[in-house]
Design an enzyme around this catalytic site. Structure first.
Site, short mmCIF file in Angstrom:
data_model
loop_
_atom_site.label_atom_id
_atom_site.label_comp_id
_atom_site.label_asym_id
_atom_site.label_seq_id
_atom_site.Cartn_x
_atom_site.Cartn_y
_atom_site.Cartn_z
N GLU A 1 17.43 56.71 51.44
CA GLU A 1 16.80 55.39 51.64
C GLU A 1 16.99 54.93 53.08
O GLU A 1 16.08 54.34 53.68
CB GLU A 1 17.40 54.36 50.67
CG GLU A 1 17.00 54.55 49.21
CD GLU A 1 17.71 55.73 48.55
OE1 GLU A 1 18.77 56.18 49.06
OE2 GLU A 1 17.20 56.21 47.52
N GLU B 1 25.13 64.15 64.01
CA GLU B 1 25.45 64.56 62.64
C GLU B 1 24.18 64.97 61.90
O GLU B 1 24.17 65.97 61.18
CB GLU B 1 26.14 63.40 61.92
CG GLU B 1 26.69 63.80 60.57
CD GLU B 1 27.52 62.70 59.94
OE1 GLU B 1 27.63 61.60 60.51
OE2 GLU B 1 28.06 62.95 58.84
N SER C 1 33.12 55.74 57.25
CA SER C 1 32.82 55.04 55.99
C SER C 1 34.05 54.35 55.41
O SER C 1 35.18 54.80 55.59
CB SER C 1 32.30 56.02 54.95
OG SER C 1 31.23 56.76 55.46
N GLN D 1 35.95 62.57 60.85
CA GLN D 1 35.17 61.36 61.14
C GLN D 1 35.61 60.25 60.20
O GLN D 1 35.50 60.40 58.98
CB GLN D 1 33.70 61.70 60.93
CG GLN D 1 32.73 60.63 61.32
CD GLN D 1 31.32 61.00 60.87
OE1 GLN D 1 31.13 61.97 60.15
NE2 GLN D 1 30.34 60.23 61.27
C1 LIG Z 1 29.13 65.39 51.37
C2 LIG Z 1 29.51 64.10 52.07
C3 LIG Z 1 30.29 64.13 53.24
C4 LIG Z 1 30.65 62.94 53.89
N1 LIG Z 1 31.47 63.02 54.99
C5 LIG Z 1 31.87 61.86 55.59
C6 LIG Z 1 32.80 61.89 56.69
O1 LIG Z 1 33.30 62.96 57.09
N2 LIG Z 1 33.18 60.73 57.28
C7 LIG Z 1 32.69 59.52 56.87
O2 LIG Z 1 33.05 58.50 57.46
N3 LIG Z 1 31.82 59.43 55.82
C8 LIG Z 1 31.41 60.59 55.17
N4 LIG Z 1 30.54 60.53 54.08
C9 LIG Z 1 30.12 59.20 53.62
C10 LIG Z 1 28.63 58.92 53.80
O3 LIG Z 1 28.30 58.68 55.14
C11 LIG Z 1 28.32 57.67 52.91
O4 LIG Z 1 28.57 58.06 51.57
C12 LIG Z 1 26.91 57.22 53.07
O5 LIG Z 1 26.69 56.64 54.33
C13 LIG Z 1 26.49 56.20 51.98
O6 LIG Z 1 27.39 55.15 51.88
P1 LIG Z 1 28.00 54.69 50.47
O7 LIG Z 1 28.51 55.92 49.78
O8 LIG Z 1 28.95 53.59 50.73
O9 LIG Z 1 26.75 54.18 49.63
P2 LIG Z 1 26.08 52.73 49.72
O10 LIG Z 1 25.84 52.38 51.14
O11 LIG Z 1 26.89 51.77 48.92
O12 LIG Z 1 24.69 52.97 49.03
C14 LIG Z 1 24.49 52.95 47.61
C15 LIG Z 1 22.99 53.10 47.34
O13 LIG Z 1 22.27 51.97 47.89
C16 LIG Z 1 21.24 52.42 48.76
N5 LIG Z 1 21.10 51.48 49.90
C17 LIG Z 1 22.11 50.95 50.63
N6 LIG Z 1 21.61 50.19 51.62
C18 LIG Z 1 20.26 50.24 51.53
C19 LIG Z 1 19.19 49.66 52.28
N7 LIG Z 1 19.43 48.88 53.34
N8 LIG Z 1 17.91 49.95 51.90
C20 LIG Z 1 17.65 50.75 50.82
N9 LIG Z 1 18.64 51.31 50.06
C21 LIG Z 1 19.93 51.08 50.42
C22 LIG Z 1 21.70 53.77 49.25
O14 LIG Z 1 20.61 54.57 49.69
C23 LIG Z 1 22.38 54.35 48.00
O15 LIG Z 1 21.42 54.90 47.14
C24 LIG Z 1 30.19 61.70 53.39
C25 LIG Z 1 29.43 61.65 52.21
C26 LIG Z 1 29.10 62.84 51.53
C27 LIG Z 1 28.30 62.76 50.26
#
Ligand SMILES: Cc1cc2nc3c(=O)[nH]c(=O)nc-3n(C[C@H](O)[C@H](O)[C@H](O)COP(=O)(O)OP(=O)(O)OC[C@H]3O[C@@H](n4cnc5c(N)ncnc54)[C@H](O)[C@@H]3O)c2cc1C
Length: 416
Positions: free
Chosen positions: A384, A231, A116, A113
């Site tokens: 969140e 998912e 991100s 996938q």
């Molecule tokens: C084990 C694992 C497997 C994964 N596998 C995949 C994969 O196969 N393919 C893929 O594409 N992605 C994958 N991901 C990525 C995952 O979907 C993202 O890490 C996730 O969506 C969070 O995005 P970010 O890391 O950019 O954090 P951010 O979006 O930058 O968030 C940082 C912090 O801010 C908070 N925050 C952000 N926006 C808001 C809001 N509007 N209101 C309140 N709080 C908020 C969040 O809750 C978090 O605490 C994986 C992640 C993990 C940990």
């Protein structure tokens, strides 16, 4: 058997009958799965035209369990079966359904996938990877991150921006990206628990045939929501318990599962291992400590209640409901249980919980729990974000302020 009023007993009897007549472990796994798909028993809730039997949604789980019980093998494990195939089934077009459902459901083609990006996780619709049409080919440039299993996938579910002049949700297209090509560079990331399940994926003039679009150009957000809903629903899937009997199809299925779950070997630890707290307390001589006993009781109560919520979600699916808000409730509960469980393990182990290796608490499992649990509340949408979904979609609270929702993507100021 009429699809509308069929009973579980009738389905169980029919699939058992068919399996006894056709299952032969000496076949290759591909031969067997081709037969299974052609029979409509691989995913019986799917339409007859697309490898199914048009049965109610509950039939898939029931039949999957029945195939295992009879010593046979079902559809492949992995994001192809769990995410890509149902998304393509839901959004089409037929040409992609024809071309991709079969090799995905026989396991010939594996998926990852590619959603991100470094600047677009929770705010997924803010993604900036671009796709530009050049004759009969889309040319892709950008960077993805956190992409589980991208290092051995054949195909990627890719979201990319095809139009920056419209608001951010409207200019996204959902592509099928062939991974094995010069424009796709996959770099594994080392995690703090020492595993390397994720990757960064760099896309430099990567090429996608024009017709590899799921749904329609510019409508990728709708298809992406389907993938994300599946998912959440499949977040806790476990390895199938294949028969230990000999046979080529079984050997190949076990090897396929070994290969797939090698990436996920730490996922049980990510869920906090509440199943180990009593054993851990006994081994550490802490089972008589009243404070620890209270903490264990609170954790296991939470765990049991969450199992009932999952049961409720399963019942909703059984009557044909699409994955919905109960997925967010379950995912949030899983994060709470994981954190609470890590806390209880830490109370029991004390400073020893930080040690790894064979002579540390439960052979290093506890250290891995403490290092892996944070991932639970991030993967598949953070806590969140689940709370936002519940607040808005279930409780009907006013929506979060989204000032960039209605302006053209090109006018949004971006980080970095
Ligand atoms: C084990 C694992 C497997 C994964 N596998 C995949 C994969 O196969 N393919 C893929 O594409 N992605 C994958 N991901 C990525 C995952 O979907 C993202 O890490 C996730 O969506 C969070 O995005 P970010 O890391 O950019 O954090 P951010 O979006 O930058 O968030 C940082 C912090 O801010 C908070 N925050 C952000 N926006 C808001 C809001 N509007 N209101 C309140 N709080 C908020 C969040 O809750 C978090 O605490 C994986 C992640 C993990 C940990």
């Amino acid at each position: 058997m009429s699809p509308a009023d069929v009973t579980a007993e009738q389905v169980r009897a029919a699939v058992a009958d068919w399996t006894r007549q056709h299952w032969d472990p000496a076949m290759s796994l591909r031969e067997w799965r081709t037969l299974l798909l052609d029979s409509g028993w691989a995913l019986p809730s799917w339409p007859e035209r697309w490898h199914g039997r048009g049965l109610p949604a509950w039939a898939d789980e029931l039949v999957g369990g029945e195939l295992l019980r009879l010593g046979a093998v079902g559809t492949p494990v992995g994001s192809g079966t769990w995410l890509a195939a149902p998304t393509i089934l839901a959004h089409g077009p037929d040409e992609l359904r024809e071309r991709l459902l079969r090799p995905t459901l026989t396991g010939e083609q594996t998926w990852c996938q590619l959603f991100s990006e470094p600047g677009a996780g929770s705010d997924l619709a803010g993604l900036s990877t671009s796709a530009v049409l050049d004759g009969d080919t889309w040319v892709i440039n950008g960077q993805k991150v956190w992409n589980t299993s991208a290092h051995h996938a054949d195909l990627g579910m890719l979201l990319a921006r095809t139009d920056s002049s419209v608001p951010k949700h409207q200019g996204i297209t959902y592509f099928v990206l062939p991974m094995k090509q010069p424009g796709v560079e996959v770099r594994q990331l080392r995690q703090m628990n020492f595993h390397a399940s994720f990757n960064e994926v760099f896309l430099t003039d990567a090429r996608i045939p024009k017709e590899n679009v799921v749904g329609a150009v510019g409508q990728g957000w709708t298809a992406a929501l389907t993938t994300l809903a599946y998912e959440r629903r499949f977040a806790a899937l476990r390895r199938p318990s294949y028969s230990p009997a000999p046979g080529r199809a079984l050997d190949e299925a076990r090897a396929e599962a070994d290969d797939h779950f090698a990436t996920y070997s730490w996922y049980p630890q990510r869920a906090g291992r509440p199943d180990l707290v009593i054993e851990h307390a006994r081994a550490a001589g802490a089972a008589g400590d009243p404070v620890i006993r209270q903490a264990i009781a609170r954790l296991l109560t939470l765990h049991r209640v969450s199992a009932w919520t999952a049961e409720r979600a399963r019942s909703a699916r059984a009557v044909g409901a699409r994955p919905g808000a109960e997925g967010s409730i379950g995912k949030l509960a899983a994060s709470n249980i994981a954190r609470e469980s890590a806390k209880v393990h830490a109370m029991i182990a004390g400073a020893k919980g930080m040690l790894t290796g064979p002579d540390s608490a439960l052979g290093g499992v506890i250290a891995e729990v403490l290092m892996s649990v944070p991932g639970q509340s991030i993967a598949g949408g953070t806590d969140e974000i689940q709370k936002n979904i519940l607040a808005e979609k279930v409780l009907g609270l006013p929506g979060e302020m989204r000032v960039d929702k209605d302006i053209p993507f090109s006018q949004i100021q971006h980080r970095g």
